[in-house]
Motif scaffolding. Structure first.
Motif, PDB file in Angstrom:
ATOM      1  N   ASN A  27      57.736  56.472  85.243  1.00  0.00           N
ATOM      2  CA  ASN A  27      56.662  56.982  86.394  1.00  0.00           C
ATOM      3  C   ASN A  27      56.537  58.471  86.581  1.00  0.00           C
ATOM      4  O   ASN A  27      55.697  58.772  87.112  1.00  0.00           O
ATOM      5  N   LYS A  60      49.718  56.413  81.469  1.00  0.00           N
ATOM      6  CA  LYS A  60      50.639  57.395  80.824  1.00  0.00           C
ATOM      7  C   LYS A  60      49.759  57.678  79.573  1.00  0.00           C
ATOM      8  O   LYS A  60      49.512  56.691  78.909  1.00  0.00           O
ATOM      9  N   THR A  92      58.052  45.726  85.668  1.00  0.00           N
ATOM     10  CA  THR A  92      56.875  46.182  85.744  1.00  0.00           C
ATOM     11  C   THR A  92      56.040  45.999  84.538  1.00  0.00           C
ATOM     12  O   THR A  92      56.197  46.806  83.576  1.00  0.00           O
ATOM     13  N   SER A  95      61.559  54.441  86.683  1.00  0.00           N
ATOM     14  CA  SER A  95      61.522  55.599  87.570  1.00  0.00           C
ATOM     15  C   SER A  95      61.198  56.767  86.776  1.00  0.00           C
ATOM     16  O   SER A  95      60.375  57.733  86.734  1.00  0.00           O
TER      17      SER A  95
END
Length: 176
Positions: free
Chosen positions: A66, A104, A97, A63
Motif C-alpha cells: 500500500n 499500483k 486484500t 502495508s
C-alpha cells in the motif's frame, strides 16, 4: 515515487531479489525499498487457519504494498510455477486484500540459472496479477542469470543489456 521491490522467493541468496533490486535502483536510487520475504514467515494457508485469524505478517506485507507507487516483483520458478513460499504468502495476502495491487503500477520480472529464465512463472503472473488490481507497465526475463549478469557490475551480455536499456526507457516513459 516510492518503489517496493522483492524477489518472490524465500531463498537467502535469492537471485530474483538481486534482479529486482537492480531494476529498482535503475529507476530510482533514493525511493526504493527491497523486501526480504523471510520477514514474512507464515504458516501454510488453510481455511481452518484462516478461521483462527490472519497472521500479522500478512498485514505488514499488505502495508508495504500500500505504501508503494510502483511494485517490482521478480519471480523464481520452481517446477514451472511460483515458489511454494511465495504462493503461500500470495494466498494469505489475497484473503486479507483481494485487490492487493489496486491502483499500483507493476513491473514483473523473472530470472533463473537456465536459458528460459523463469518464462513460465512470469507468464502466469502476467495473466494473474491484473485480477488483483495491478497495472503491468512492463515485464522482462533475464535468462541464465550467472552467465549474463552480476549484481556488482551489471550485464555481461551486450545483447541482453541493450534489451534491458530499451525496456528501462519504456518504463521511464510510462512513469512520466
Amino acid at each position: 515515487m516510492k518503489i517496493i521491490a522483492f524477489g518472490a522467493s524465500y531463498s537467502i541468496d535469492s537471485i530474483n531479489r538481486e534482479w529486482a533490486r537492480y531494476v529498482a535502483s535503475r529507476i530510482s536510487k533514493d525511493s526504493s525499498e527491497v523486501l526480504d520475504l523471510n520477514d514474512y514467515d507464515l504458516p501454510v494457508y488453510t481455511v481452518e487457519r484462516q478461521k483462527k485469524g490472519i497472521p500479522d505478517a500478512v498485514g505488514s506485507f499488505i502495508s508495504k504494498l500500500n505504501s508503494a507507487d510502483l511494485v517490482i516483483i521478480s519471480f523464481a520458478e520452481y517446477n514451472g510455477s511460483y515458489t511454494a513460499g511465495f504462493k503461500n504468502l500470495f494466498d494469505w495476502a489475497s484473503v486479507h486484500t483481494l485487490k492487493m495491487f489496486a491502483e499500483k503500477k507493476l513491473i514483473l520480472l523473472s530470472t533463473a540459472p537456465g536459458e528460459r529464465g523463469g518464462q513460465t512463472v512470469l507468464n502466469t503472473a502476467i495473466d494473474r496479477f491484473p485480477r488483483h488490481g495491478g497495472e503491468i507497465i512492463g515485464s522482462m526475463i533475464l535468462p541464465s542469470y550467472k552467465k549474463n549478469f552480476d549484481p556488482q557490475i551489471g550485464f555481461k551480455n551486450d545483447q541482453i543489456e541493450d534489451h534491458f536499456e530499451s525496456f528501462l526507457k519504456q518504463i521511464l516513459i510510462s512513469l512520466d
